[in-house]
Design an enzyme around this catalytic site. Structure first.
Site, short mmCIF file in Angstrom:
data_model
loop_
_atom_site.label_atom_id
_atom_site.label_comp_id
_atom_site.label_asym_id
_atom_site.label_seq_id
_atom_site.Cartn_x
_atom_site.Cartn_y
_atom_site.Cartn_z
N LEU A 42 11.50 24.62 50.25
CA LEU A 42 11.61 23.99 51.55
C LEU A 42 12.88 24.43 52.26
O LEU A 42 12.88 24.68 53.47
CB LEU A 42 11.57 22.46 51.41
CG LEU A 42 11.50 21.66 52.70
CD1 LEU A 42 10.19 21.93 53.44
CD2 LEU A 42 11.67 20.18 52.42
N MET A 43 13.98 24.56 51.52
CA MET A 43 15.23 25.05 52.09
C MET A 43 15.06 26.48 52.61
O MET A 43 15.53 26.82 53.70
CB MET A 43 16.34 24.99 51.05
CG MET A 43 16.78 23.59 50.68
SD MET A 43 17.86 23.64 49.23
CE MET A 43 18.86 22.18 49.49
N GLU A 44 14.38 27.33 51.82
CA GLU A 44 14.13 28.70 52.26
C GLU A 44 13.28 28.73 53.52
O GLU A 44 13.52 29.53 54.42
CB GLU A 44 13.42 29.50 51.16
CG GLU A 44 14.33 29.97 50.06
CD GLU A 44 13.71 31.10 49.28
OE1 GLU A 44 13.80 32.27 49.73
OE2 GLU A 44 13.12 30.81 48.21
N GLY A 92 13.99 36.25 51.20
CA GLY A 92 15.09 35.62 50.48
C GLY A 92 15.74 36.59 49.51
O GLY A 92 15.06 37.38 48.86
N HIS A 96 20.95 19.85 42.96
CA HIS A 96 19.80 18.93 43.08
C HIS A 96 20.31 17.63 42.47
O HIS A 96 20.45 17.52 41.26
CB HIS A 96 18.58 19.47 42.34
CG HIS A 96 17.33 18.72 42.68
ND1 HIS A 96 16.09 19.16 42.32
CD2 HIS A 96 17.12 17.56 43.36
CE1 HIS A 96 15.16 18.32 42.75
NE2 HIS A 96 15.77 17.33 43.38
N ALA A 119 10.17 18.72 42.11
CA ALA A 119 10.68 19.87 41.37
C ALA A 119 11.77 20.57 42.15
O ALA A 119 11.67 20.73 43.37
CB ALA A 119 9.55 20.85 41.08
N THR A 120 12.80 21.00 41.45
CA THR A 120 13.86 21.77 42.10
C THR A 120 13.30 22.99 42.81
O THR A 120 13.68 23.25 43.96
CB THR A 120 14.96 22.15 41.09
OG1 THR A 120 15.49 20.95 40.52
CG2 THR A 120 16.07 22.94 41.75
N ARG A 145 19.34 35.63 53.30
CA ARG A 145 18.08 36.29 53.62
C ARG A 145 18.39 37.66 54.23
O ARG A 145 19.49 37.87 54.75
CB ARG A 145 17.24 35.47 54.62
CG ARG A 145 16.85 34.12 54.05
CD ARG A 145 15.88 33.36 54.95
NE ARG A 145 14.55 33.94 54.93
CZ ARG A 145 13.67 33.78 53.95
NH1 ARG A 145 13.99 33.07 52.88
NH2 ARG A 145 12.47 34.31 54.03
N MET A 201 11.98 21.96 46.19
CA MET A 201 13.06 21.66 47.14
C MET A 201 13.67 22.96 47.67
O MET A 201 13.91 23.10 48.86
CB MET A 201 14.14 20.80 46.47
CG MET A 201 15.27 20.41 47.42
SD MET A 201 16.65 19.56 46.59
CE MET A 201 17.44 20.96 45.76
#
Length: 124
Positions: free
Chosen positions: A38-40, A59, A66, A31-32, A111, A35
């Site tokens: 995980l980046m955050e 954030g 994607h 799922a976008t 952030r 992903m």
């Protein structure tokens, strides 16, 4: 805080991270939102060791492509690199790759440094 701080976070694509489970789609692929999370996480961890006592980051904005589907069981990594510091505002370049090194997505993330207790107190 130094420009260039980086961190790479990783995960395995499990059922709870699939589009059909998250509700962002109806396919059994990464799922976008998973992903992006995980980046955050990579961005949060990149600066965690450089924050004042009692502070964390939250954030504020994320934008990423994607580019391709990722099946269950695959490994995914996300790397964040701190590119700018403007007071409490932190800007990052972000990328995600699959276990074969293929680019899954890239973009930017913002952030903000916050005092944990003051931030939580805003919930009333």
């Amino acid at each position: 805080m130094e420009i260039g701080l980086t961190h790479t976070s990783s995960m395995l694509v499990t059922h709870d991270k699939l589009a059909e489970a998250v509700g962002s789609g109806d396919l059994g692929v990464l799922a976008t939102p998973a992903m992006l999370a995980l980046m955050e996480n990579a961005a949060m961890m990149a600066v965690a060791g450089s924050l004042p006592e009692g502070c964390t980051t939250v954030g504020g904005q994320i934008s990423s492509s994607h580019l391709m589907p990722t099946p269950p069981g695959a490994s995914v990594t996300a790397t964040a690199r701190l590119t700018a510091v403007e007071g409490r505002k932190l800007s990052f370049d972000i990328e995600a790759h699959d276990g074969e090194g293929r680019l899954l997505g890239s973009g930017s993330h913002v952030r903000f440094i916050v005092d944990r207790q003051r931030f939580l107190a805003k919930m009333g």
